[in-house]
Motif scaffolding. Structure first.
Motif: not given
Lengths: 194, 276
Positions: A180-189, A159-167, A68-70
């Protein structure tokens, strides 16, 4: 004089300082004055700089072994607080009008799925979102940063995930594909603000 | 509530509200006529025809499905609404036959000549509406606005003739009204509304948009004009409420609108009972 001018130009703060310089001061006085002010400012900023590493990406491992990353940048579109209908519709719009989303950082919550294409020897990773009836699904492909090592740092299938990246949009054979490039998987809050 | 305001900033949510209100208004206007002419189930039959036509358009890989769906539905509407006089297969039997036939052929075509990776998803979306109303393009919204305004204008313009044909076709014929022409007009308008409404609630739930507001209004009022106006108001309120609830709570759009219609019917039934 030149040295003073070089020091004084650049941004608005320096311009303000230039305005405060008295005509009666000589060059060395001005330089000393500025140096002492700059030292004071540096000392004031130090605690803030030391606090930075706390907000910087800190890798962590969740229960299933996923790294998990931010997300390092600001998230432009956060879909994690939305309900299934809204996420599905927004993702559908991304597919219908991708140009409006290029370059934006997107955070999405959904089901992780992986596909390996033998003909092109390529792995595809996606975050799939279902609508309220759970019969229609739309998803976004993502490419994780180099910090992630396949398969150890990747989540289990389904599994359920949260992904953040550049479209971004790229050409995949005959098709225009979204990613979504340069993506990271984040902790779901859960985001209650919507 | 704050979440709802945030969602309202999205263009597709605003499109959904505009289209939802317009379709609800049009369907309720014609609903009164259809219910009184004993054609309550025609919405269901025609929507299944539209589903079949949509499957054909999908197989033909047409980017604009309306080119096929609208003419086919209009033709079937004309056939169904003209069956009363000189046909061997009468009203409800004709509707049932065309309805299930079109549904079966549509599903068959979608399976055999599938152009999509998610056939079950496409079928489910077309039958139950799913989130179709939240995925409208600007072009579709404009098309809906133009068609809805046309339907409303025609209804207002020919209100007296439609009223006459609805209550007593023979009398209106004797009075010099060309009943066949107005029946044709009603058939065309019905088909247009059904095709538009498929985006809102899907094929299986369209009848609710046509029937519920008219029946709700009939619980309270007795005259054609009052029932029509009340029906339009109730339909718009139910559609608006249903869409907002489904957006806020993530429930399926079509069934939430129909649930709102049913709730309004229950309230109107209570009011009607108290009035007696």
């Amino acid at each position: 004089m030149c040295a003073a001018l070089i020091l004084l130009c650049g941004c608005s703060k320096e311009e303000a300082r230039a305005a405060s310089v008295s005509n009666q001061q000589n060059v060395s006085d001005v330089i000393e004055d500025l140096a002492s002010k700059q030292e004071e400012e540096t000392n004031e900023q130090q605690p803030q700089e030391s606090a930075e590493p706390e907000t910087a990406p800190v890798p962590a491992i969740d229960e299933s072994g996923v790294r998990l990353m931010n997300c390092s940048g600001n998230v432009d579109i956060d879909l994690t607080g939305m309900n299934a209908n809204m996420i599905y519709s927004e993702v559908y719009n991304m597919m219908a009008e991708p140009d409006a989303y290029i370059g934006k950082t997107i955070r999405i919550y959904g089901m992780y799925t992986h596909h390996y294409e033998e003909s092109s020897d390529r792995h595809y990773y996606a975050c799939v979102v279902r609508d309220a009836l759970a019969c229609c699904a739309s998803g976004l492909e993502f490419t994780l940063t180099d910090d992630y090592v396949w398969p150890d740092d990747y989540p289990p299938e389904g599994s359920e995930i949260v992904v953040a990246g550049v479209f971004e949009v790229y050409q995949d054979g005959y098709f225009k594909a979204l990613n979504l490039s340069d993506a990271v998987i984040e902790k779901y809050t859960p985001n209650t603000e919507g | 509530m704050d979440k709802l305001f945030v969602y309202l900033q999205y263009p597709f949510v605003r499109y959904a509200l505009i289209v939802g209100v317009l379709i609800a208004l049009c369907s309720s206007l014609l609903g009164v006529t259809l219910v009184l002419k004993r054609f309550s189930f025609i919405g269901d039959g025609l929507s299944h025809v539209a589903f079949g036509a949509m499957a054909v358009a999908g197989v033909l890989n047409l980017s604009n499905e309306m080119i096929v769906v609208l003419p086919v539905t209009v033709i079937c509407a004309i056939l169904l609404l003209r069956t009363g006089n000189d046909t061997k297969i009468k009203g409800d039997a004709a509707i049932a036959m065309i309805s299930v036939g079109a549904l079966a052929f549509g599903y068959l075509l979608m399976n055999i000549f599938s152009t999509s990776a998610n056939v079950s998803g496409d079928v489910c979306s077309t039958l139950f509406g799913s989130t179709s109303i939240l995925t409208l393009s600007r072009w579709e919204v404009w098309l809906c606005v133009v068609l809805s305004l046309a339907v409303a204008a025609i209804f207002i313009l020919f209100y007296n003739r439609i009223f006459a044909v609805t209550f007593d076709e023979n009398f209106s014929r004797a009075a010099g009204v060309n009943a066949d022409r107005y029946n044709l007009l009603i058939a065309v308008i019905t088909a247009v509304i059904i095709v538009l409404a498929m985006n809102l609630v899907g094929s299986l739930l369209i009848s609710a948009l046509v029937i519920f507001p008219a029946l709700s209004a009939m619980r309270i009022y007795g005259s054609f004009r009052s029932v029509t106006i009340c029906s339009a108001i109730l339909s718009v309120v139910s559609a608006l409420g249903g869409i907002l609830v489904s957006i806020a709570f993530g429930t399926p759009v079509g069934s939430t609108i129909v649930a709102a219609d049913a709730l309004v019917f229950g309230i109107c039934w209570l009011i009607g009972s108290l009035k007696k």
